[in-house]
Design a protein around this motif. Structure first.
Motif, PDB file in Angstrom:
ATOM      1  N   HIS A 154     -33.145  83.160  53.986  1.00  0.00           N
ATOM      2  CA  HIS A 154     -33.754  81.726  54.253  1.00  0.00           C
ATOM      3  C   HIS A 154     -33.595  81.285  55.555  1.00  0.00           C
ATOM      4  CE1 HIS A 154     -35.409  77.770  53.522  1.00  0.00           C
ATOM      5  NE2 HIS A 154     -34.424  77.298  53.909  1.00  0.00           N
ATOM      6  N   CYS A 155     -34.454  80.265  56.197  1.00  0.00           N
ATOM      7  CA  CYS A 155     -33.962  79.884  57.469  1.00  0.00           C
ATOM      8  C   CYS A 155     -34.528  78.539  57.681  1.00  0.00           C
ATOM      9  CB  CYS A 155     -34.569  80.804  58.721  1.00  0.00           C
ATOM     10  SG  CYS A 155     -34.274  80.302  60.391  1.00  0.00           S
ATOM     11  N   ASP A 156     -34.010  77.659  58.363  1.00  0.00           N
ATOM     12  CA  ASP A 156     -34.339  76.273  58.574  1.00  0.00           C
ATOM     13  C   ASP A 156     -34.308  76.129  60.191  1.00  0.00           C
ATOM     14  OD1 ASP A 156     -32.490  74.961  55.913  1.00  0.00           O
ATOM     15  OD2 ASP A 156     -34.793  75.472  56.371  1.00  0.00           O
ATOM     16  N   ILE A 157     -35.402  75.439  60.675  1.00  0.00           N
ATOM     17  CA  ILE A 157     -35.508  74.956  61.873  1.00  0.00           C
ATOM     18  C   ILE A 157     -36.011  73.719  62.033  1.00  0.00           C
ATOM     19  CG2 ILE A 157     -36.547  75.429  64.172  1.00  0.00           C
ATOM     20  CD1 ILE A 157     -37.294  78.168  63.355  1.00  0.00           C
ATOM     21  N   VAL A 158     -34.938  72.947  62.465  1.00  0.00           N
ATOM     22  CA  VAL A 158     -34.981  71.522  62.492  1.00  0.00           C
ATOM     23  C   VAL A 158     -34.784  70.926  63.818  1.00  0.00           C
ATOM     24  CG1 VAL A 158     -34.001  69.464  61.549  1.00  0.00           C
ATOM     25  CG2 VAL A 158     -33.861  71.370  60.359  1.00  0.00           C
ATOM     26  N   PHE A 159     -36.062  70.130  64.285  1.00  0.00           N
ATOM     27  CA  PHE A 159     -35.997  69.415  65.282  1.00  0.00           C
ATOM     28  C   PHE A 159     -35.413  67.906  65.414  1.00  0.00           C
ATOM     29  CE2 PHE A 159     -38.205  72.056  68.586  1.00  0.00           C
ATOM     30  CZ  PHE A 159     -38.575  72.967  67.874  1.00  0.00           C
ATOM     31  N   ALA A 160     -34.675  67.312  65.857  1.00  0.00           N
ATOM     32  CA  ALA A 160     -34.283  65.836  65.926  1.00  0.00           C
ATOM     33  C   ALA A 160     -34.143  65.183  67.357  1.00  0.00           C
ATOM     34  CB  ALA A 160     -33.008  65.875  65.073  1.00  0.00           C
ATOM     35  N   GLU A 161     -34.517  63.967  67.257  1.00  0.00           N
ATOM     36  CA  GLU A 161     -34.341  63.247  68.477  1.00  0.00           C
ATOM     37  C   GLU A 161     -33.498  62.173  68.486  1.00  0.00           C
ATOM     38  OE1 GLU A 161     -38.818  63.642  69.770  1.00  0.00           O
ATOM     39  OE2 GLU A 161     -37.726  63.508  71.591  1.00  0.00           O
ATOM     40  N   THR A 162     -32.813  61.757  69.388  1.00  0.00           N
ATOM     41  CA  THR A 162     -32.134  60.593  69.575  1.00  0.00           C
ATOM     42  C   THR A 162     -32.427  59.772  70.720  1.00  0.00           C
ATOM     43  OG1 THR A 162     -30.311  61.275  70.678  1.00  0.00           O
ATOM     44  CG2 THR A 162     -30.392  61.291  68.065  1.00  0.00           C
ATOM     45  N   LYS A 163     -31.996  58.656  71.344  1.00  0.00           N
ATOM     46  CA  LYS A 163     -32.384  58.236  72.399  1.00  0.00           C
ATOM     47  C   LYS A 163     -31.615  58.964  73.543  1.00  0.00           C
ATOM     48  CE  LYS A 163     -32.364  53.226  70.796  1.00  0.00           C
ATOM     49  NZ  LYS A 163     -31.774  51.888  70.779  1.00  0.00           N
ATOM     50  N   GLU A 164     -30.561  59.675  73.331  1.00  0.00           N
ATOM     51  CA  GLU A 164     -29.954  60.418  74.366  1.00  0.00           C
ATOM     52  C   GLU A 164     -30.255  61.976  74.440  1.00  0.00           C
ATOM     53  OE1 GLU A 164     -27.866  56.882  73.312  1.00  0.00           O
ATOM     54  OE2 GLU A 164     -28.213  58.723  72.066  1.00  0.00           O
ATOM     55  N   ALA A 165     -30.849  62.579  73.312  1.00  0.00           N
ATOM     56  CA  ALA A 165     -30.804  63.804  73.563  1.00  0.00           C
ATOM     57  C   ALA A 165     -31.689  64.476  72.408  1.00  0.00           C
ATOM     58  CB  ALA A 165     -29.519  64.611  73.352  1.00  0.00           C
ATOM     59  N   LEU A 166     -32.485  65.763  72.670  1.00  0.00           N
ATOM     60  CA  LEU A 166     -33.109  66.668  71.818  1.00  0.00           C
ATOM     61  C   LEU A 166     -32.133  67.596  71.310  1.00  0.00           C
ATOM     62  CD1 LEU A 166     -35.632  67.785  70.302  1.00  0.00           C
ATOM     63  CD2 LEU A 166     -35.874  68.771  72.576  1.00  0.00           C
ATOM     64  N   SER A 167     -32.284  67.743  69.905  1.00  0.00           N
ATOM     65  CA  SER A 167     -31.435  68.802  69.426  1.00  0.00           C
ATOM     66  C   SER A 167     -32.412  69.640  68.550  1.00  0.00           C
ATOM     67  CB  SER A 167     -30.144  68.310  68.652  1.00  0.00           C
ATOM     68  OG  SER A 167     -30.544  67.707  67.266  1.00  0.00           O
ATOM     69  N   ILE A 168     -32.139  71.014  68.513  1.00  0.00           N
ATOM     70  CA  ILE A 168     -32.813  72.014  67.796  1.00  0.00           C
ATOM     71  C   ILE A 168     -31.750  72.745  66.996  1.00  0.00           C
ATOM     72  CG2 ILE A 168     -34.774  73.739  67.582  1.00  0.00           C
ATOM     73  CD1 ILE A 168     -35.565  72.800  70.429  1.00  0.00           C
ATOM     74  N   THR A 169     -31.822  72.661  65.666  1.00  0.00           N
ATOM     75  CA  THR A 169     -30.835  73.277  64.918  1.00  0.00           C
ATOM     76  C   THR A 169     -31.508  74.520  64.120  1.00  0.00           C
ATOM     77  OG1 THR A 169     -29.567  71.606  64.570  1.00  0.00           O
ATOM     78  CG2 THR A 169     -29.059  73.189  63.043  1.00  0.00           C
ATOM     79  N   VAL A 170     -30.981  75.745  64.166  1.00  0.00           N
ATOM     80  CA  VAL A 170     -31.447  76.870  63.615  1.00  0.00           C
ATOM     81  C   VAL A 170     -30.430  77.362  62.538  1.00  0.00           C
ATOM     82  CG1 VAL A 170     -32.436  79.425  63.860  1.00  0.00           C
ATOM     83  CG2 VAL A 170     -32.901  77.580  65.727  1.00  0.00           C
ATOM     84  N   THR A 171     -30.748  77.292  61.130  1.00  0.00           N
ATOM     85  CA  THR A 171     -29.847  77.672  60.293  1.00  0.00           C
ATOM     86  C   THR A 171     -30.341  78.801  59.397  1.00  0.00           C
ATOM     87  OG1 THR A 171     -29.275  75.360  60.258  1.00  0.00           O
ATOM     88  CG2 THR A 171     -28.388  76.628  58.488  1.00  0.00           C
ATOM     89  N   ASP A 172     -29.597  79.849  59.175  1.00  0.00           N
ATOM     90  CA  ASP A 172     -29.889  80.897  58.219  1.00  0.00           C
ATOM     91  C   ASP A 172     -28.554  80.811  57.107  1.00  0.00           C
ATOM     92  OD1 ASP A 172     -28.938  82.939  60.782  1.00  0.00           O
ATOM     93  OD2 ASP A 172     -28.298  83.263  58.766  1.00  0.00           O
ATOM     94  N   ASP A 173     -29.080  81.562  55.810  1.00  0.00           N
ATOM     95  CA  ASP A 173     -27.786  81.568  54.734  1.00  0.00           C
ATOM     96  C   ASP A 173     -27.021  82.847  54.753  1.00  0.00           C
ATOM     97  OD1 ASP A 173     -30.588  82.440  51.997  1.00  0.00           O
ATOM     98  OD2 ASP A 173     -29.960  83.375  54.094  1.00  0.00           O
TER      99      ASP A 173
ATOM    100  N   MET B  37     -38.374  86.524  54.941  1.00  0.00           N
ATOM    101  CA  MET B  37     -37.486  85.251  54.786  1.00  0.00           C
ATOM    102  C   MET B  37     -38.607  84.049  54.377  1.00  0.00           C
ATOM    103  SD  MET B  37     -35.125  85.648  58.034  1.00  0.00           S
ATOM    104  CE  MET B  37     -34.313  86.964  58.515  1.00  0.00           C
ATOM    105  N   SER B  38     -37.932  83.069  53.517  1.00  0.00           N
ATOM    106  CA  SER B  38     -38.655  81.790  53.520  1.00  0.00           C
ATOM    107  C   SER B  38     -38.058  80.887  54.788  1.00  0.00           C
ATOM    108  CB  SER B  38     -38.122  81.164  52.141  1.00  0.00           C
ATOM    109  OG  SER B  38     -36.400  80.898  52.021  1.00  0.00           O
ATOM    110  N   VAL B  39     -38.993  80.084  55.162  1.00  0.00           N
ATOM    111  CA  VAL B  39     -38.636  79.209  56.478  1.00  0.00           C
ATOM    112  C   VAL B  39     -39.273  77.747  56.219  1.00  0.00           C
ATOM    113  CG1 VAL B  39     -39.188  79.087  58.971  1.00  0.00           C
ATOM    114  CG2 VAL B  39     -39.229  81.399  57.723  1.00  0.00           C
ATOM    115  N   ILE B  40     -38.308  76.750  56.742  1.00  0.00           N
ATOM    116  CA  ILE B  40     -38.706  75.438  56.762  1.00  0.00           C
ATOM    117  C   ILE B  40     -38.548  75.013  57.983  1.00  0.00           C
ATOM    118  CG2 ILE B  40     -38.008  73.318  55.694  1.00  0.00           C
ATOM    119  CD1 ILE B  40     -36.957  74.518  53.220  1.00  0.00           C
ATOM    120  N   LEU B  41     -39.598  74.369  58.362  1.00  0.00           N
ATOM    121  CA  LEU B  41     -39.815  73.806  59.748  1.00  0.00           C
ATOM    122  C   LEU B  41     -39.717  72.202  59.367  1.00  0.00           C
ATOM    123  CD1 LEU B  41     -39.809  73.700  62.966  1.00  0.00           C
ATOM    124  CD2 LEU B  41     -42.668  73.953  62.605  1.00  0.00           C
ATOM    125  N   GLU B  42     -38.849  71.385  60.156  1.00  0.00           N
ATOM    126  CA  GLU B  42     -38.582  69.853  60.083  1.00  0.00           C
ATOM    127  C   GLU B  42     -38.649  69.368  61.429  1.00  0.00           C
ATOM    128  OE1 GLU B  42     -35.668  70.146  55.823  1.00  0.00           O
ATOM    129  OE2 GLU B  42     -35.416  69.158  57.573  1.00  0.00           O
TER     130      GLU B  42
END
Length: 367
Positions: free
Chosen positions: A302-321, A264-269
């Protein structure tokens, strides 16, 4: 005039962050724009127009500061246009042209920047002729634009060198990860190799003893087998406990490599945050479960792993096609929900053209 974004390629755009806290500092150069207003005793209306002109110019400055390379020409042309418009009233507009010169040097190659700066100097010469300005306007203006443009080029090269250093560090990290994987494999082999051999022999011997009706001896062998299995389990738990706290960043790097090993191709953001050890351990286990499910059950490429932060929470999204019509939650997803629930977190997923799993944790889960 500084800028922490460098836009020579798409990877550089994602690696470098805009240092907004420094953006205002370089506007101090606008002091040179204001000097002629008071030294030459300009009329009040000219002073007012000159000051009002700063509003759209400062907007264009921050626009250029944040714009990707392919869009940078828009704010640069806007700054030049503002400078041209105000020059008949205030020759301090040279200060505005130097900002444009910096962004030209910063965003474009040496060859492109050279031609653009030459063009800007030619424009000053034309203005000098049409508006009957002193030749100092052309000489000083051209020198300032060239100097600040070269500074922009130097800043771009500095950030490119910084990125190259960061890439080297990433390569070292990946190499360390590979060595760590080899160590884990070696440790597990050392721990389980002898134990599994003993378990196999004991089970085979117990089976033969049962066949010969020697139940007491078979029971003793089974008891020893049980002891070996418990000792082995204890050793594995101790070993895994040590691995759990290698850090979220290292674990995510390992999971990305495991996905790549399956083709798989992987993108970490996004930035991987530092969490307290308890939260981090459960998050590592949850991500491992999701990635293992993709490896075992998904036909994704393909798979994307995305870390995102806001003032309230941390979210981690794992997406595959991979496209999934429906999903039956098993023990794995149930376990993830239970782990996250301990810290007020949740697991959500969406099934459409792609499969999205989102792990959310409140910010109090951070270290």
């Amino acid at each position: 005039m500084n800028k922490a974004n460098i836009y020579s390629n798409s990877q550089l755009e994602s690696e470098c962050k805009v240092e907004d806290k420094f953006a205002w500092v370089y506007l101090i150069n606008l002091g040179f724009y204001l000097i002629p207003l008071f030294v030459q005793s300009k009329p009040t209306w000219q002073i007012a127009i000159s000051l009002i002109t700063l509003i759209p110019f400062i907007y264009c400055y921050f626009w250029a500061y944040r714009a990707p390379r392919k869009e940078a020409y828009k704010p640069i042309l806007a700054m030049i246009a503002i400078g041209i418009a105000i020059t008949p009233i205030n020759t301090g507009s040279l200060s505005l042209f130097t900002f444009a010169g910096f962004f030209i040097g910063f965003n474009y190659s040496l060859r492109q920047a050279f031609y653009c700066l030459i063009g800007l100097a030619a424009m000053l010469a034309l203005m000098c002729s049409l508006l009957d300005l002193h030749y100092y306007f052309l000489i000083y203006g051209s020198a300032l634009i060239a100097g600040v443009g070269l500074f922009g080029i130097a800043e771009r090269k500095r950030l490119a060198a910084k990125l190259a250093e960061h890439r080297s560090q990433q390569e070292i990290t990946q190499l360390a990860t590979m060595l760590e994987r080899e160590r884990i494999a070696r440790d597990l082999h050392d721990i389980m190799g002898h134990s599994l051999s003993s378990i196999s022999l004991k089970a085979e011997l117990a089976q033969k003893l049962v066949a010969k009706k020697k139940l007491e001896q078979a029971s003793a062998e089974l008891q020893e087998l049980n002891t070996i299995a418990r000792d082995s389990l204890s050793q594995i738990r101790q070993t895994v406990s040590g691995y759990k706290h290698k850090g979220l960043s290292s674990s995510v790097t390992y999971l990305c490599q495991a996905l790549r090993d399956k083709g798989m191709s992987v993108i970490l953001e996004g930035d991987i945050p530092k969490l307290n050890p308890d939260v981090e351990t459960h998050l590592i286990l949850s991500l491992t479960e999701l990635c293992n499910n993709i490896i075992r059950h998904s036909s994704a490429s393909h798979c994307d792993i995305v870390f995102a932060e806001t003032k309230e929470a941390l979210s981690i999204t794992v997406t595959d096609d991979a496209s999934i019509a429906s999903l039956n939650e098993g023990n794995g997803l149930t376990g993830i929900r239970e782990r996250l629930a301990q810290f007020g977190g949740t697991l959500d997923y969406q099934l459409n053209a792609n499969t999205h799993f989102t792990l959310t944790l409140p910010r109090q889960g951070k270290a």
